[in-house]
Design an enzyme around this catalytic site. Sequence first.
Site, mmCIF file in Angstrom:
data_model
loop_
_atom_site.group_PDB
_atom_site.id
_atom_site.type_symbol
_atom_site.label_atom_id
_atom_site.label_comp_id
_atom_site.label_asym_id
_atom_site.label_seq_id
_atom_site.Cartn_x
_atom_site.Cartn_y
_atom_site.Cartn_z
ATOM 1 C CE1 TYR A 94 38.650 32.320 19.785
ATOM 2 C CE2 TYR A 94 39.094 32.627 22.129
ATOM 3 C CZ TYR A 94 38.419 31.969 21.107
ATOM 4 O OH TYR A 94 37.507 30.997 21.412
ATOM 5 C CB SER A 117 35.148 32.491 24.130
ATOM 6 O OG SER A 117 36.215 31.916 24.846
#
Length: 269
Positions: free
Chosen positions: A150, A137
Site C-alpha cells: 500500500y 494517501s
Amino acid sequence: MTSEFSGKVAFITGGGTGIGAAVARQVVERGGRIVLMGRRRAPLQEVAGPLGGLVVEGDAASADDVKAAVAQAAAHFGGIDILVANAGGHGIGELTQTSDQSWRMATHLNLDTAFVCARELMPSLIARKGNIVMLSSLAGHFAGPAVVGYVTMKHALIGLTRSLARDYGRHGVRTNAVCPGWVRTAMADEQMRMLADQYAMPSIDSAYALATRNVPLGRAAEAEEVADAVLFLASRRASMINGTYLMVDGGASAVDLPTIAFADPFPLP
C-alpha cells in the site's frame, strides 16, 4: 445546489462507497454528471441511480474494460472532463510476508487502475481541457507498519501525478492528488475493529480516537471532507494548480514524530 460543474462529466473509479461515493454526490449537487466504474455493479448502482449517473461494470486496470467504459460515456454524455482515480485497496504485510500475488494485487488495485484510466481517458481530457485528481494517501509520504504494498503504490501515485502534470499541462490537462489521512469509511472501519480487538476497546469509536490522538485536529476525516478537496482541485478555482498534492489529514503530516513523547509520554492505552 450550485452550477459549478454544469456541463462537466466526471469519471470516478471506486465510486460505490466511501470517498468515491461522496465525490459522486457532490459532483451532481454542483451541476455535473457522473460515470461510475467498478467491478461490483450493485453498490455503484445504489449511488448512481438516484443521481442519474451512468454505471459501467468492469476492471479499471483493464485497458479493454476502460475503453468500453469511455465509449459508453461518450455515447451517453458526449465525453469526459474529469477523472477521479479513487479505486484502491490494501497491500498488507511486511516485505517478507508479502507474496508475489499480494504485491501484484496492491499494484493492480492502487496504481494500475489510475495509470490505465488516465491513459485511456487522456484524449477526451485533452479535447475538453479536463483534469485528473488522483487519490493517494498520507501513506504516499510516510510509511505505516506492515503495509509495504500500500505504501509503495500510494507513493507511486504521487510520481504518476507529477509525470502527467509535466507531460500534459501544455495540452491544458491538469493533474493533482489528494492525500487523506484516516477517513471514516467502511475500509477504515475494518482496520479500527482490528485495533479495538487488539486493545480490548469497547467500540471502533475508541479505536479511531486512539489512532488520531496525535493528529492536531484530533479526529478522522469524513468522506465528504475529502470530497470537498477533490472537487476544489477539479474546479476552475484551481485553474493554476498542477502537479501538486493536497494533504487532507487534520495536520498529521505537520507533526514531528520524535517529539510526541514530550506531549504524550504514555502512547499506549
